[in-house]
Structure formats: structure tokens, C-alpha cells
Design an enzyme around this catalytic site. Sequence first.
Site, PDB file in Angstrom:
ATOM      1  N   CYS A 154      58.898  78.411  60.906  1.00 60.09           N
ATOM      2  CA  CYS A 154      59.620  76.672  60.200  1.00 60.09           C
ATOM      3  C   CYS A 154      61.525  76.599  59.983  1.00 60.09           C
ATOM      4  CB  CYS A 154      59.198  76.622  59.145  1.00 60.09           C
ATOM      5  SG  CYS A 154      56.958  76.229  59.601  1.00 60.09           S
ATOM      6  N   HIS A 155      61.491  78.228  59.598  1.00 66.88           N
ATOM      7  CA  HIS A 155      63.402  77.942  59.955  1.00 66.88           C
ATOM      8  C   HIS A 155      64.323  79.624  59.463  1.00 66.88           C
ATOM      9  CE1 HIS A 155      61.465  74.261  57.327  1.00 66.88           C
ATOM     10  NE2 HIS A 155      62.718  73.575  57.933  1.00 66.88           N
TER      11      HIS A 155
END
Length: 190
Positions: A154-155
Amino acid sequence: MAEQVTMNQDGTAAVESDGVRRRDFINIAAVSFAGVGGATVLIPLITQMAPSKDVLALSSTEVDISAVQPGQAIKTVFRKQPVFIRNLTPAEIAAADKVPVDSLRDPQTLEERTVDGKTNWLVTLGVCTHLGCVPLGAAQGEVKGEFGGYFCPCHGSHYDTAGRIRKGPAPANLEVPEFAFLSDTVIKIG
């Protein structure tokens, strides 16, 4: 019952008795009814705050780890959240122990994250501490990140083989739930 006659300020006689007066009985009855009424309101209120039976049923889970070979990891579910159980190799344990703890964002040793005598078994919640995504690295062929542990797609948070944050926006290590070994091949989580 003894009665006593006294004079009021206006000169009239007043009779007092030593026993329970009707006013005392009414006060006692009113307080009793209020207490019963309060209890009937509070008991359901307090019992509704207790965890439901389905939550209590999920309060612990047992996992058979006999098929997990060194270097492998499995995913399971505990309280509707993914859990990673990893059997660390001696090389992964040595690499985790070699990292200076003071250089970590969330300083923890491998020994602090495992059970005494079973440092090869790492149990973590499979939830990234940044925004709650599920990191990759537990299944065969998944991206394990720069440090050979877990990678959050995701990040971009990278965790090492001990589940410690090494790079990216995550503020803390992967959480280690309460767990214990019931036998050499069964772990109880929760």
C-alpha cells in the site's frame, strides 16, 4: 410502646411515640422501591457491555505448525485479522540478531518478540502498522521487501524477518499477539 406528651410553640399538646412512625415506614418503602428500580435498570445496562458469545468463541485459536518448515510462513486468522506464523532459519535468526537495536525505529530484539527457547517461531499480526494493509511475504513467491521479511504494497513499508519496521512510513513493528506453545507442534494464540 411509650408515648410522650410535649407542648408545641402555640400551646397545643403533641404526642410522640418511640416506635416506627408511619412517615418512617413510607420513607423506607420509597427508598427500597427506588433501589429495586435502579437495579432493574443497571443490570441489563451492565450485561449488554459484556462481549457477545461469538466474540468469546474467537478469543483464542490453536494452530498446528507441524508442517511449517524452516524458512516458511503460514497465514491464519485470529479475531478476524490475519496472523503470520514464521519458522525462521538459523541464518534469519543470526541476521536479526546482528542488527543494532538502537538503529531501529521501534527498538526490539528478536528474543523480545518470541517465546523463550523457541526463537525460531515468530508470530505476528499480519496488519501493517501504518494504515492497516496486509503485508506480503508470508506466502511462497510473494515479495518480501528489502530485508527479507514482509513488504506492505500500500505505501511501501519494509519489515525484516523479525517483523520489525526497517523502511517506509509504518511507525511500529508488526504486533506480536499473546501466544503460547501447547506442544512442540501446536500454538495457542490469544
